[in-house]
Design a protein around this motif. Structure first.
Motif, PDB file in Angstrom:
ATOM      1  N   TYR A 178     -99.054 -82.587  26.954  1.00  0.00           N
ATOM      2  CA  TYR A 178     -97.933 -82.246  27.826  1.00  0.00           C
ATOM      3  C   TYR A 178     -96.989 -81.240  27.168  1.00  0.00           C
ATOM      4  N   ARG A 179     -96.851 -81.326  25.850  1.00  0.00           N
ATOM      5  CA  ARG A 179     -96.021 -80.329  25.179  1.00  0.00           C
ATOM      6  C   ARG A 179     -96.639 -78.944  25.301  1.00  0.00           C
ATOM      7  N   ARG A 180     -97.956 -78.863  25.214  1.00  0.00           N
ATOM      8  CA  ARG A 180     -98.645 -77.588  25.376  1.00  0.00           C
ATOM      9  C   ARG A 180     -98.409 -77.005  26.773  1.00  0.00           C
ATOM     10  N   LYS A 181     -98.354 -77.877  27.767  1.00  0.00           N
ATOM     11  CA  LYS A 181     -98.094 -77.408  29.128  1.00  0.00           C
ATOM     12  C   LYS A 181     -96.678 -76.841  29.245  1.00  0.00           C
ATOM     13  N   VAL A 182     -95.717 -77.511  28.600  1.00  0.00           N
ATOM     14  CA  VAL A 182     -94.341 -77.014  28.615  1.00  0.00           C
ATOM     15  C   VAL A 182     -94.264 -75.673  27.892  1.00  0.00           C
ATOM     16  N   LEU A 183     -94.931 -75.569  26.746  1.00  0.00           N
ATOM     17  CA  LEU A 183     -94.942 -74.314  25.995  1.00  0.00           C
ATOM     18  C   LEU A 183     -95.510 -73.171  26.833  1.00  0.00           C
ATOM     19  N   LYS A 184     -96.574 -73.439  27.545  1.00  0.00           N
ATOM     20  CA  LYS A 184     -97.186 -72.420  28.397  1.00  0.00           C
ATOM     21  C   LYS A 184     -96.221 -71.990  29.499  1.00  0.00           C
ATOM     22  N   MET A 189     -92.258 -67.989  31.732  1.00  0.00           N
ATOM     23  CA  MET A 189     -90.907 -67.681  32.193  1.00  0.00           C
ATOM     24  C   MET A 189     -90.242 -66.618  31.326  1.00  0.00           C
ATOM     25  N   ILE A 190     -90.455 -66.705  29.994  1.00  0.00           N
ATOM     26  CA  ILE A 190     -89.827 -65.768  29.057  1.00  0.00           C
ATOM     27  C   ILE A 190     -90.943 -65.138  28.212  1.00  0.00           C
ATOM     28  N   PRO A 191     -91.656 -64.186  28.751  1.00  0.00           N
ATOM     29  CA  PRO A 191     -92.839 -63.647  28.066  1.00  0.00           C
ATOM     30  C   PRO A 191     -92.543 -62.930  26.759  1.00  0.00           C
ATOM     31  N   ASP A 192     -91.299 -62.465  26.578  1.00  0.00           N
ATOM     32  CA  ASP A 192     -90.964 -61.761  25.341  1.00  0.00           C
ATOM     33  C   ASP A 192     -90.305 -62.676  24.313  1.00  0.00           C
ATOM     34  N   MET A 202     -86.270 -89.296  24.837  1.00  0.00           N
ATOM     35  CA  MET A 202     -86.785 -90.658  25.009  1.00  0.00           C
ATOM     36  C   MET A 202     -87.521 -90.827  26.332  1.00  0.00           C
ATOM     37  N   LYS A 203     -87.311 -89.908  27.273  1.00  0.00           N
ATOM     38  CA  LYS A 203     -88.031 -89.950  28.548  1.00  0.00           C
ATOM     39  C   LYS A 203     -89.334 -89.167  28.410  1.00  0.00           C
ATOM     40  N   PHE A 204     -90.417 -89.771  28.846  1.00  0.00           N
ATOM     41  CA  PHE A 204     -91.751 -89.258  28.566  1.00  0.00           C
ATOM     42  C   PHE A 204     -91.938 -87.803  28.993  1.00  0.00           C
ATOM     43  N   HIS A 205     -91.501 -87.459  30.185  1.00  0.00           N
ATOM     44  CA  HIS A 205     -91.760 -86.114  30.715  1.00  0.00           C
ATOM     45  C   HIS A 205     -90.551 -85.190  30.631  1.00  0.00           C
ATOM     46  N   HIS A 206     -89.550 -85.538  29.852  1.00  0.00           N
ATOM     47  CA  HIS A 206     -88.363 -84.710  29.718  1.00  0.00           C
ATOM     48  C   HIS A 206     -88.317 -84.090  28.324  1.00  0.00           C
ATOM     49  N   TRP A 207     -88.060 -82.777  28.255  1.00  0.00           N
ATOM     50  CA  TRP A 207     -88.044 -82.041  26.999  1.00  0.00           C
ATOM     51  C   TRP A 207     -86.820 -81.144  26.942  1.00  0.00           C
ATOM     52  N   LYS A 208     -86.295 -80.928  25.739  1.00  0.00           N
ATOM     53  CA  LYS A 208     -85.221 -79.950  25.532  1.00  0.00           C
ATOM     54  C   LYS A 208     -85.839 -78.645  25.050  1.00  0.00           C
ATOM     55  N   ALA A 222     -86.972 -79.238  30.428  1.00  0.00           N
ATOM     56  CA  ALA A 222     -88.234 -79.227  31.151  1.00  0.00           C
ATOM     57  C   ALA A 222     -88.541 -80.630  31.644  1.00  0.00           C
ATOM     58  N   HIS A 223     -88.986 -80.711  32.884  1.00  0.00           N
ATOM     59  CA  HIS A 223     -89.466 -81.970  33.457  1.00  0.00           C
ATOM     60  C   HIS A 223     -90.904 -81.726  33.862  1.00  0.00           C
ATOM     61  N   TYR A 224     -91.832 -82.457  33.236  1.00  0.00           N
ATOM     62  CA  TYR A 224     -93.249 -82.087  33.282  1.00  0.00           C
ATOM     63  C   TYR A 224     -93.350 -80.656  32.765  1.00  0.00           C
ATOM     64  N   ASP A 225     -93.907 -79.718  33.539  1.00  0.00           N
ATOM     65  CA  ASP A 225     -93.967 -78.333  33.072  1.00  0.00           C
ATOM     66  C   ASP A 225     -93.049 -77.425  33.902  1.00  0.00           C
ATOM     67  N   HIS A 226     -92.074 -78.050  34.545  1.00  0.00           N
ATOM     68  CA  HIS A 226     -91.069 -77.277  35.291  1.00  0.00           C
ATOM     69  C   HIS A 226     -89.879 -77.022  34.360  1.00  0.00           C
ATOM     70  N   VAL A 227     -89.649 -75.767  34.010  1.00  0.00           N
ATOM     71  CA  VAL A 227     -88.604 -75.390  33.058  1.00  0.00           C
ATOM     72  C   VAL A 227     -87.394 -74.864  33.805  1.00  0.00           C
ATOM     73  N   ARG A 228     -86.239 -75.355  33.406  1.00  0.00           N
ATOM     74  CA  ARG A 228     -84.982 -74.901  34.020  1.00  0.00           C
ATOM     75  C   ARG A 228     -84.049 -74.418  32.915  1.00  0.00           C
ATOM     76  N   ILE A 229     -83.615 -73.163  32.998  1.00  0.00           N
ATOM     77  CA  ILE A 229     -82.685 -72.608  32.016  1.00  0.00           C
ATOM     78  C   ILE A 229     -81.259 -72.994  32.410  1.00  0.00           C
ATOM     79  N   LEU A 230     -80.550 -73.617  31.483  1.00  0.00           N
ATOM     80  CA  LEU A 230     -79.198 -74.109  31.760  1.00  0.00           C
ATOM     81  C   LEU A 230     -78.120 -73.180  31.220  1.00  0.00           C
ATOM     82  N   ASP A 231     -78.377 -72.578  30.062  1.00  0.00           N
ATOM     83  CA  ASP A 231     -77.414 -71.664  29.442  1.00  0.00           C
ATOM     84  C   ASP A 231     -78.152 -70.450  28.892  1.00  0.00           C
ATOM     85  N   GLN A 232     -77.427 -69.350  28.863  1.00  0.00           N
ATOM     86  CA  GLN A 232     -77.994 -68.107  28.362  1.00  0.00           C
ATOM     87  C   GLN A 232     -76.902 -67.378  27.584  1.00  0.00           C
TER      88      GLN A 232
END
Length: 326
Positions: A178-184, A189-192, A202-208, A222-232
């Motif tokens: 699942y981490r590999r899916k998030v990385l992909k 989303m940010i190819p560069d 602590m939540k299985f499908h939640h990543w920072k 990220a929730h599963y492999d859905h990535v949401r940018i919060l700050d830039q």
């Protein structure tokens, strides 16, 4: 991993050792192995006492030399040297083998956290942090506790923990997948992106997520492999200015910079002092970045006060600095 998980892992290894015929046939060996695996599963974290000195010393040294290759070899010898005299009838070789496994497993599982360890010292001081398992993982802790209860109610500890560790091995593989899916997803989303840090929660499908490219920082979830940018944030290099060069000599900021790979900085100038702040972007919590290093300097660039660590409010930070109200 956290202290509680290391404790239950030490107990589990003591139970697993009953599959060793030499351990199983000797009460002295079994008792000494159980004690040694519990101690061995904790020994590398003895550097936690450095927190009593100050955060700078703790940050620089925690999971450093005590988790290094020489330490993994020396801890079992030291533990066995203390435990064996109480159990002179124990098999010394097998006592050392299980103690070594306890110490090695402690360092090995810490590598899978986002914090990581300097496990390759002295060959490299690089932090090895795979970011697959949270420092406290409820599933890993819970399945160990379940195994201990089964042992207490009469189940064979060796077979019980063999099955449990087979399940945990599969769990690690799933987490890695699942981490590999998030990385992909992040790379799409940010190819560069030049650096990507993915930290479990602590939540299985939640990543920072913390990402850098040549011009910006991105912080998200990220929730599963859905990535949401919060700050830039724009990526602004730290300039070579007298105040910043003086601030970098401070022990707290120096420790922060030795540990934090993704950060932004701020410099505020007041009537009669400067305040330099470095903010780690990996630990966003409720819109706040709690891991910081702050240095206050007078007009002559003398350090007046500093702090590094976890701060969740400006009021508490001012109390830690205890110099200038800001």
């Amino acid at each position: 991993m956290d202290t509680g998980t290391h404790v239950v892992m030490g107990l589990a290894l003591g139970g697993l050792a009953t599959l060793d015929p030499v351990v199983a046939e000797s009460t002295a060996t079994a008792s000494s192995v159980l004690i040694a695996t519990i101690v061995g599963s904790q020994a590398p974290d003895i550097d936690t006492v450095l927190k009593l000195r100050n955060n700078a010393v703790y940050i620089r040294n925690h999971r450093g030399v005590t988790h290094s290759i020489p330490a993994v070899l020396l801890w079992p010898l030291a533990i066995v040297a203390v435990v064996y005299p109480f159990f002179p009838e124990a098999n010394l070789l097998h006592l050392w083998m299980w103690t070594f496994l306890a110490v090695f497993l402690h360092v090995f599982v810490d590598i899978f956290n986002a914090y990581g360890t300097q496990a390759l010292r002295p060959f490299s001081h690089k932090w090895v942090a795979l970011g697959i398992i949270n420092t406290f993982d409820p599933f890993i802790f819970g399945i160990h506790v379940a195994g201990l209860f089964l042992w207490a109610f009469g189940a064979h500890p060796g077979y019980t923990f063999s099955a449990i560790y087979a399940v945990i091995f599969a769990y690690y593989i799933i987490r890695f997948y699942y981490r590999r899916k998030v990385l992909k997803a992040v790379k799409t989303m940010i190819p560069d992106a030049t650096d990507i840090i993915i930290a479990p929660t602590m939540k299985f499908h939640h990543w920072k997520i913390a990402v850098m490219n040549h011009h910006q920082f991105f912080v998200g979830r990220a929730h599963y492999d859905h990535v949401r940018i919060l700050d830039q944030f724009n990526r602004v290099p730290v300039p070579e200015s007298p105040v910043l060069e003086a601030a970098k000599k401070d022990k707290n900021l120096s420790a922060f910079l030795s540990f934090s790979p993704v950060f932004r900085w701020e410099l505020d100038e007041y009537d009669d002092y400067y305040e330099v702040r470095f903010i780690d972007l990996r630990y966003r919590s409720n819109g706040h970045y709690p891991f910081v290093a702050v240095v206050q300097l007078d007009e002559e660039y003398n350090i007046m006060g500093s702090y590094t660590g976890w701060i969740f409010s400006e009021e508490k930070l001012r109390k830690k600095l205890d110099i200038i109200p800001g």
